[in-house]
Design a protein around this motif. Structure first.
Motif, PDB file in Angstrom:
ATOM      1  N   THR A   1       0.945   3.949  -3.088  1.00 42.32           N
ATOM      2  CA  THR A   1       0.342   5.258  -2.816  1.00 42.32           C
ATOM      3  C   THR A   1       1.344   6.364  -2.524  1.00 42.32           C
ATOM      4  O   THR A   1       1.012   7.543  -2.644  1.00 42.32           O
TER       5      THR A   1
ATOM      6  N   PHE B   1      -0.510   8.112   7.625  1.00 39.70           N
ATOM      7  CA  PHE B   1      -1.627   7.345   8.177  1.00 39.70           C
ATOM      8  C   PHE B   1      -1.949   7.798   9.593  1.00 39.70           C
ATOM      9  O   PHE B   1      -3.111   7.888   9.977  1.00 39.70           O
TER      10      PHE B   1
ATOM     11  N   VAL C   1      -1.485   0.257   8.845  1.00 42.19           N
ATOM     12  CA  VAL C   1      -1.724   0.838   7.525  1.00 42.19           C
ATOM     13  C   VAL C   1      -2.817   0.084   6.776  1.00 42.19           C
ATOM     14  O   VAL C   1      -3.748   0.689   6.239  1.00 42.19           O
ATOM     15  N   ASP C   2      -2.726  -1.232   6.725  1.00 41.03           N
ATOM     16  CA  ASP C   2      -3.707  -2.009   5.966  1.00 41.03           C
ATOM     17  C   ASP C   2      -5.094  -1.949   6.593  1.00 41.03           C
ATOM     18  O   ASP C   2      -6.100  -1.970   5.891  1.00 41.03           O
TER      19      ASP C   2
ATOM     20  N   ILE D   1       0.846  -1.203   0.000  1.00 42.76           N
ATOM     21  CA  ILE D   1       0.000   0.000   0.000  1.00 42.76           C
ATOM     22  C   ILE D   1       0.875   1.243   0.000  1.00 42.76           C
ATOM     23  O   ILE D   1       0.642   2.184  -0.762  1.00 42.76           O
ATOM     24  N   GLN D   2       1.903   1.243   0.845  1.00 44.96           N
ATOM     25  CA  GLN D   2       2.784   2.398   0.931  1.00 44.96           C
ATOM     26  C   GLN D   2       3.544   2.623  -0.376  1.00 44.96           C
ATOM     27  O   GLN D   2       3.707   3.767  -0.809  1.00 44.96           O
TER      28      GLN D   2
ATOM     29  N   ARG E   1      -9.593   7.497  -0.397  1.00 44.71           N
ATOM     30  CA  ARG E   1      -8.225   7.081  -0.727  1.00 44.71           C
ATOM     31  C   ARG E   1      -7.561   8.101  -1.648  1.00 44.71           C
ATOM     32  O   ARG E   1      -6.420   8.523  -1.406  1.00 44.71           O
TER      33      ARG E   1
ATOM     34  N   TRP F   1      -6.453   1.480   5.475  1.00 43.37           N
ATOM     35  CA  TRP F   1      -6.705   1.518   4.035  1.00 43.37           C
ATOM     36  C   TRP F   1      -7.975   0.768   3.657  1.00 43.37           C
ATOM     37  O   TRP F   1      -8.745   1.233   2.824  1.00 43.37           O
ATOM     38  N   GLU F   2      -8.190  -0.391   4.259  1.00 46.26           N
ATOM     39  CA  GLU F   2      -9.360  -1.200   3.885  1.00 46.26           C
ATOM     40  C   GLU F   2     -10.682  -0.549   4.277  1.00 46.26           C
ATOM     41  O   GLU F   2     -11.725  -0.903   3.747  1.00 46.26           O
TER      42      GLU F   2
END
Length: 112
Positions: A15, A22, A77-78, A11-12, A89, A81-82
């Protein structure tokens, strides 16, 4: 646990967001949920569009902020994000360097 770390890194990388972004986002979401910071008897209406936050993004962050109202800003983080809708986002990626400014707009509530 490795899977989570792997997802967070991916993700990092995709993005360009770092852990600090975050953490800033979690604090922003907490403020959107409760701009008074939990001060009893205080009510504050904020026009989030002033900060470039659309109604949909504000609603998504408000829900997230409610869920993590008393949490440390260092949510995985995950996990963060989810829970974000695509519009949120995109907004976060575009505003990653300005997230801290939203928190600073509420200096009496800043715990740092």
């Amino acid at each position: 646990m490795k899977r989570t770390n792997s997802q967070a890194k991916k993700i990092q990388e995709i993005t360009g967001l770092e852990p600090r972004h975050f953490a800033d986002l979690v604090r922003t979401a907490q403020l959107i949920f409760d701009p008074t910071g939990g001060v009893s008897g205080m009510r504050l209406e904020v026009d989030w569009s002033y900060f470039g936050i659309s109604e949909n993004v504000a609603e998504n962050l408000k829900e997230f902020g409610q869920k993590y109202q008393y949490a440390s800003p260092h949510v995985a983080v995950d996990v963060v994000w989810e829970q974000l809708i695509p519009e949120t986002r995109s907004w976060v990626i575009e505003n990653k360097e300005n997230l801290w400014k939203i928190e600073e707009a509420f200096p009496a509530l800043d715990e740092d």
